[in-house]
Design a protein around this motif. Structure first.
Motif, PDB file in Angstrom:
ATOM      1  N   LEU B 114       0.849  -1.174   0.023  1.00 55.06           N
ATOM      2  CA  LEU B 114       0.044  -0.191   0.020  1.00 55.06           C
ATOM      3  C   LEU B 114       0.841   1.196  -0.006  1.00 55.06           C
ATOM      4  N   PRO B 115       1.630   1.413  -1.099  1.00 52.71           N
ATOM      5  CA  PRO B 115       2.691   2.592  -0.937  1.00 52.71           C
ATOM      6  C   PRO B 115       2.159   3.960  -1.169  1.00 52.71           C
ATOM      7  N   ARG B 116       0.735   3.975  -1.524  1.00 51.68           N
ATOM      8  CA  ARG B 116       0.159   5.543  -1.269  1.00 51.68           C
ATOM      9  C   ARG B 116      -0.656   5.608  -0.061  1.00 51.68           C
ATOM     10  N   THR B 117      -0.836   4.718   0.659  1.00 49.84           N
ATOM     11  CA  THR B 117      -1.756   4.890   1.854  1.00 49.84           C
ATOM     12  C   THR B 117      -0.855   5.451   2.968  1.00 49.84           C
ATOM     13  N   PRO B 118      -1.289   6.600   3.580  1.00 43.60           N
ATOM     14  CA  PRO B 118      -0.523   7.183   4.796  1.00 43.60           C
ATOM     15  C   PRO B 118      -0.319   6.319   5.822  1.00 43.60           C
ATOM     16  N   VAL B 121      -2.820   6.309   8.811  1.00 49.27           N
ATOM     17  CA  VAL B 121      -4.197   5.601   8.528  1.00 49.27           C
ATOM     18  C   VAL B 121      -3.891   4.253   8.925  1.00 49.27           C
ATOM     19  N   LEU B 122      -2.988   3.491   8.462  1.00 50.63           N
ATOM     20  CA  LEU B 122      -2.944   1.990   8.890  1.00 50.63           C
ATOM     21  C   LEU B 122      -2.527   1.855  10.166  1.00 50.63           C
ATOM     22  N   ILE B 125      -5.878   2.292  11.942  1.00 50.13           N
ATOM     23  CA  ILE B 125      -6.821   1.100  11.626  1.00 50.13           C
ATOM     24  C   ILE B 125      -6.347   0.112  12.431  1.00 50.13           C
ATOM     25  N   ILE B 128      -7.180   0.577  16.083  1.00 48.43           N
ATOM     26  CA  ILE B 128      -8.595   0.427  16.483  1.00 48.43           C
ATOM     27  C   ILE B 128      -9.079  -0.997  16.524  1.00 48.43           C
TER      28      ILE B 128
END
Lengths: 436, 369
Positions: B114-118, B121-122, B125, B128
């Motif tokens: 997921l190279p473009r996911t900050p 955010v990971l 998630i 949580i």
């Protein structure tokens, strides 16, 4: 009124439900696919990469991209290299860049789709890069996440760019399929090894002698100038050509060859083994099945006698150290089936049978020793992987490094023992001879 | 009030195994390869054996304080002041374990798929999800671990078998002693810190039906978790022999990526990713549970769940502090997996010795909580 210290079960259930809603909402809002989604129809899949020396940049990268719609719905059906209709099933372009990542980025200035290496089948390394600058390419490539170590690697005699530009398969629409079939085919007949980037990198890192199959663009065939069997520089009529890709005597279409082995010393190409030498190496290091082999007919050396050979039991290699010298004993056990006898001698009965076995053993041994003289003693390349056996005798990595096997390769004494048993004689028991 | 559950042996062993293996999918085999060279698997084996000795210490302490978990036994033996300090050390160890796991995991996903996911955010998630699982309790986590354990095991066995078939080089384990016997044994002792997570058994000890169940669980977890750790390291070093083994960022993922058997068995990293995500989430949930449980016990709070949201916020904030993967490696490998054993096994040993000297706790080892 006393202060309530414990949460009531009802309150707890409520809190739990709210927390669950919060989690679900977060999951919905933060779907990571939104950031990294990539629709397949928006991607240009690179099937092969060529790496040559650039003029202004260190590398010239050539990308072969599959035009998927041309072969959608099946692999078969030759379409003149062009798939359905007139549009070719592949496009080829070259970009100069300091690394593969930059080359891919630069490609996006004229390819609308995202150029991806996720389905790349082959990397073709040009001769110049293989001789001088291999690790500069491999080092950058293996770090790049899209680059897979399971990709096949080839060394091109000449330019990788020429090879990819001339590679227009007639029988396969999908260019990736051509690589898969080709690799399996040449490995089966023993003319070239199948080597993946992972194996090449491991061999370089472990300071062994890496090797890779050889490909070559046939500019002569492309120009309609191919020729067969000129005196002196071509192989004699033999089913196992003693030539490297680029010199295979033939005419006709698909002006590319795959044959032979490129042998490296550390990370530099030192020389090529011919298809015949490669087959001998395969007999000594891998399992061969039903490979064609020929020797001069013992009764008439002008004629060739052809057999198919299979590994009887896996070859063994024993390495011993005596007084700082390494002695290697290789034992090759093969079984043969007669395939073609040009003379009228009946080799299906004794004593001719034993005579033929002995002739084959001597022939293979002689060729194996010649191949080893070239690789071990001239190129210092441990193609037999003797180091694998020697390492077992050392307790620590320090001891092994101090021993310095690479400096001793040249002085290693190798004894090859070949044992051939003719098991079957083919469909014909005795030779067909004209009635006099 | 903390819900009291009855943990089953199979379920709890699955959970502890997942907790032990949480980072095995990330850098652990590489650390063993850096430490031992060609003897990486031997370093792993010695680390597991030392951790088993460490568990015996924790077990002795628990036996001496029947009916008490590790935190309670620590306070009983050391008194309220030193006991609290030692419990805070356990909290810090478990918190850092969860923290490094979530940050490493998020960084790995960004690098690999997921190279473009900050990364924030990971991290958010996973925290949580982990916190929610911790909220449901150790029983829920352990049951999920048991439920998915077989699937994860199948995935790992698949990768091991096909990794060996595809690229194994039997000489990868030679020279046998790697950098030498002293270095191999020494680093094995140091790296037992990686299995310091066994301290979890002390945290949840009172949630089993009997002391015998605690011991059986620990034994199974050590056998499964330790065994898999040694096996994965061994297979990894056969597929990526020295010196390459010490240079790979994501060892098991790379191993899955090079698997290629014929035309049909290739690109099997999807199997690996499935196992990887399950184990990571389970390990994180277990880590968050254990962290909040220890802190709750230290603060004398009846219900650990009150601490979950504050801990989530604290973890989310602190997970962003290390500026790069390198700094995470320093924190995870050079600090936590080097000195963690002093907390996980050293402090229980100290507590046991003090308990023996001060004649605190039960005299016999017949625990029946």
């Amino acid at each position: 009124m006393p202060r309530q210290t414990e949460v009531s079960p009802r309150g707890l259930r409520k809190a739990r439900r709210r927390f669950l809603y919060l989690v679900l909402l977060a999951c919905l809002l933060l779907q990571t696919g939104c950031w990294d989604r990539r629709e397949p129809e928006n991607v240009a899949w690179v099937t092969a990469i060529g790496v040559d020396t650039g003029e202004k940049q260190p590398f010239l990268f050539t990308f072969q991209i599959a035009v998927a719609r041309q072969f959608a719905g099946g692999q078969g059906g030759g379409a003149g290299g062009g798939g359905r209709g007139e549009t070719p099933s592949q496009m080829v372009f070259s970009v100069e860049a300091p690394s593969i990542v930059v080359a891919l980025t630069a490609s996006q200035t004229f390819v609308a789709r995202h150029v991806s290496l996720l389905h790349t089948k082959a990397v073709i390394i040009g001769e110049e890069i293989a001789r001088e600058n291999l690790m500069a390419f491999l080092g950058a490539a293996t770090r790049f996440v899209e680059f897979r170590r399971s990709t096949q690697v080839f060394v091109a005699r000449g330019k990788a760019r020429d090879f990819l530009q001339l590679l227009r398969p007639k029988l396969e629409n999908n260019p990736a399929w051509w690589f898969e079939l080709m690799v399996a085919g040449v490995e089966e007949i023993g003319y070239a090894p199948s080597v993946r980037i992972h194996e090449l990198v491991m061999d370089i890192e472990r300071d062994r002698a890496p090797f890779a199959p050889v490909v070559a663009p046939r500019l002569d065939l492309a120009a309609g100038e191919g020729e067969i069997g000129t005196e002196g520089d071509r192989a004699p009529a033999s089913p196992v050509p003693d030539v490297v890709a680029g010199d295979v005597p033939r005419l006709g279409e698909l002006p590319v060859d795959v044959a032979g082995t490129a042998v490296f010393y550390q990370d530099r190409l030192t020389g090529y083994l011919t298809a015949r030498e490669t087959l001998v190496l395969m007999m000594m290091t891998r399992r061969v099945r039903q490979v064609a082999w020929d020797i001069p007919d013992p009764t008439d050396p002008e004629l060739r006698l052809v057999v198919t050979l299979s590994t009887r039991t896996p070859s063994t290699l024993e390495a011993r150290m005596r007084g700082g010298r390494v002695r290697v004993q290789v034992s090759v056990k093969l079984e043969a089936q007669l395939a073609s006898i040009q003379s009228t001698t009946d080799y299906t009965v004794e004593p001719e049978l034993s005579r033929l076995e002995e002739a084959m053993e001597k022939g293979i041994k002689r060729e194996a020793e010649a191949m080893l003289r070239k690789t071990l003693h001239e190129w210092e390349a441990d193609v037999l992987r003797v180091g694998r056996e020697l390492r077992k005798a050392f307790a620590t990595i320090g001891d092994w490094h101090r021993f310095g096997w690479n400096k001793r390769v040249r002085r290693a004494e190798v004894d090859v023992a070949v044992d051939v048993r003719i098991r079957r004689t083919g469909l014909q028991r005795t030779p067909a001879v004209p009635k006099r | 009030m903390t819900p009291m559950h009855n943990l089953g042996v199979r379920e709890a062993a699955s959970m502890v195994t997942a907790f032990l293996l949480g980072k095995a999918f990330l850098r652990t085999p590489v650390v063993f390869a850096e430490d031992g060279g060609t003897a990486a698997w031997l370093v792993a084996l010695i680390a597991v054996l030392i951790a088993a000795c460490g568990w015996l210490v924790i077990r002795s302490l628990l036996r001496r304080h029947p009916g008490e978990n590790l935190m309670e036994a620590t306070e009983t033996a050391l008194g309220p002041v030193f006991g609290t300090l030692v419990n805070l050390a356990y909290f810090l160890f478990l918190f850092l374990t969860a923290l490094t796991l979530v940050r490493d995991f998020a960084d790995s996903l960004v690098t690999v798929i997921l190279p473009r996911t900050p990364v924030s955010v990971l991290i958010g998630i996973f925290l949580i999800v982990g916190t929610y699982a911790a909220y449901l309790g150790v029983e829920a986590i352990s049951r999920i671990a048991w439920l998915f354990g077989a699937l994860v095991l199948i995935g790992l066995v698949f990768i091991v078998i096909f990794g060996l078939i595809t690229h194994a080089e039997p000489d990868g384990i030679f020279p046998f002693w790697g950098y030498g016997p002293a270095q191999t044994v020494g680093m094995g002792i140091v790296r037992s810190s990686m299995l310091g997570k066994l301290v979890l058994m002390g945290v949840v000890a009172t949630q089993f039906r009997s002391a015998r169940d605690v011991e059986r669980t620990a034994l199974w977890a050590l056998a499964a978790g330790g065994g898999l750790l040694v096996l994965l390291t061994l297979v990894y070093q056969l597929v990526f022999p020295y010196p390459a083994a010490a240079k790979i960022s994501f060892p098991l993922l790379q191993m899955a990526r090079v698997i290629l058997v014929g035309r049909w068995v290739q690109r099997v990293e999807a199997v690996f990713l499935f196992a990887w995500v399950i184990v990571a989430v389970l390990a994180l949930a277990t880590g968050i549970f254990a962290t909040s449980r220890v802190l709750a016990a230290t603060c004398k709070l009846a219900d650990y769940r009150l601490l979950l949201i504050p801990l989530l916020i604290l973890a989310y904030s602190t997970a962003h502090i290390p500026p790069s993967v390198y700094h995470m490696e320093v924190l995870g490998t050079d600090v936590l997996h080097t000195f963690g054993g002093l907390i996980a096994f050293g402090l229980p040993l100290l507590t046991l010795l003090v308990s023996l000297l001060r004649r605190k706790g039960g005299a016999s080892g017949a625990a029946s909580n």
